[in-house]
Design a protein around this motif. Sequence first.
Motif, PDB file in Angstrom:
ATOM      1  N   LYS A 180       0.829  -1.200   0.000  1.00 47.35           N
ATOM      2  CA  LYS A 180       0.000   0.000   0.000  1.00 47.35           C
ATOM      3  C   LYS A 180       0.866   1.254   0.000  1.00 47.35           C
ATOM      4  CE  LYS A 180      -3.649   2.348   2.620  1.00 47.35           C
ATOM      5  NZ  LYS A 180      -4.528   2.275   3.826  1.00 47.35           N
ATOM      6  N   LEU A 198       2.610   1.736  -3.464  1.00 47.88           N
ATOM      7  CA  LEU A 198       1.727   2.268  -4.501  1.00 47.88           C
ATOM      8  C   LEU A 198       1.397   3.734  -4.249  1.00 47.88           C
ATOM      9  CD1 LEU A 198      -0.669  -0.781  -4.937  1.00 47.88           C
ATOM     10  CD2 LEU A 198       1.110  -0.037  -6.519  1.00 47.88           C
ATOM     11  N   HIS A 199       1.240   4.095  -2.974  1.00 46.26           N
ATOM     12  CA  HIS A 199       0.971   5.499  -2.634  1.00 46.26           C
ATOM     13  C   HIS A 199       2.167   6.375  -2.999  1.00 46.26           C
ATOM     14  CE1 HIS A 199      -0.940   8.836  -0.625  1.00 46.26           C
ATOM     15  NE2 HIS A 199       0.110   9.006   0.169  1.00 46.26           N
ATOM     16  N   ASN A 241      -4.141   1.905 -11.448  1.00 51.55           N
ATOM     17  CA  ASN A 241      -3.369   2.228 -10.232  1.00 51.55           C
ATOM     18  C   ASN A 241      -2.478   1.062  -9.799  1.00 51.55           C
ATOM     19  OD1 ASN A 241      -4.427   4.788 -10.070  1.00 51.55           O
ATOM     20  ND2 ASN A 241      -5.862   4.323  -8.416  1.00 51.55           N
ATOM     21  N   SER A 242      -1.628   0.600 -10.690  1.00 49.51           N
ATOM     22  CA  SER A 242      -0.803  -0.575 -10.399  1.00 49.51           C
ATOM     23  C   SER A 242       0.605  -0.412 -10.970  1.00 49.51           C
ATOM     24  CB  SER A 242      -1.452  -1.840 -10.970  1.00 49.51           C
ATOM     25  OG  SER A 242      -2.691  -2.113 -10.331  1.00 49.51           O
ATOM     26  N   GLN A 270      -6.033  -4.034 -10.344  1.00 46.64           N
ATOM     27  CA  GLN A 270      -6.295  -2.775  -9.655  1.00 46.64           C
ATOM     28  C   GLN A 270      -5.565  -2.736  -8.323  1.00 46.64           C
ATOM     29  OE1 GLN A 270     -10.424  -1.688  -9.382  1.00 46.64           O
ATOM     30  NE2 GLN A 270     -10.065  -0.082  -7.856  1.00 46.64           N
ATOM     31  N   ASP A 271      -4.838  -1.646  -8.104  1.00 40.82           N
ATOM     32  CA  ASP A 271      -4.122  -1.428  -6.838  1.00 40.82           C
ATOM     33  C   ASP A 271      -3.211  -2.607  -6.509  1.00 40.82           C
ATOM     34  OD1 ASP A 271      -5.492   1.015  -6.458  1.00 40.82           O
ATOM     35  OD2 ASP A 271      -7.211  -0.049  -5.612  1.00 40.82           O
TER      36      ASP A 271
END
Length: 328
Positions: free
Chosen positions: A226, A229-230, A303-304, A322-323
Amino acid sequence: MKIMLLTAGQGTRLRPHTERIPKPAIPFLNMPLFLYSVNLLAELSPRQLVFNTFHLAEELKKTVLSSHLQQKITFSDETILLGSGGGIGFARDHFQEDPDFILVNGDEVIIPKENQQLLKAMEQHRKSRAIATILVTDHAGVGTKFGGVWLDSDNNVLGFGKTPITGAIRAKHFIGVIIFSKEIFKYIPQGESNILYDNIMSAIRQGSICKTFDFKCEWFETGSEKDFLHATENCLKIISRNNEGADYLQKMLEIYAPDSKLIIQNDGIFLVDNSSEVIMSQLSGNVIVGHHSQLSPACQIFNSVIGHQITVTRQKNGVTVQDKLILF
């Protein structure tokens, strides 16, 4: 000037990715994480980089050597994991020529906001005759998410941790870089130790001075998927909006990932290596695609981060990623 990069750790919070790729070798914006530390210290013109190794040592060495760095590269191979302090102690023979050396974590993403800050930090370190000068910044998570560096009114380090220390008037966030006098080796015994809580604190208790230097930067946490990715999203935004630090990141890409192209569209910001097979309409949000990766036309990526040499195959009804961080 010689640099010690801490690159032996297991990266446990980023598993399962780090079960096959050592964390410092994981690509961030298509560049291995350790290169952010190397590039940060380039203004000091270091002549030698010492990497300690343990977890997936051969994979790490392969990535480091394939980066074609200009400095002399040395590996300090640990047979057991020795921690941040023990790792330096084990490599002490490499740091006896010069009065000072620098320690840096090999998995930090630090984007400086001003030039020549490290030169100023080195000047301060030598004038103060401190045994260590710790580079710090402000961070809202100090004392809650992260342990802080606790300081008195004269900017002397009193200790570390989330709990305030008696006599301290403020806490700063440690960004993973320390300038050391080689006198620190007096306080590093053989075996495992932590450079902050064990070795520097031992030196302070015995009368040595430890200072900090306020380093103006953007610092990004990459410990978990997390967080990773942020951080990716924020760095893409810095570049696309030409925010402070954009030039720095652009220059890194030109040097270390020259085949990666930044694409800005209404539906997202993408960094895609030219060798990959991808249709732009497949992407949305913030997406990274590494070299020689293939995305089936039925795939949608949102978003990956898709690593190097990855194939995302077509399934019966297509596939949406996704993510996600996909590295193997």
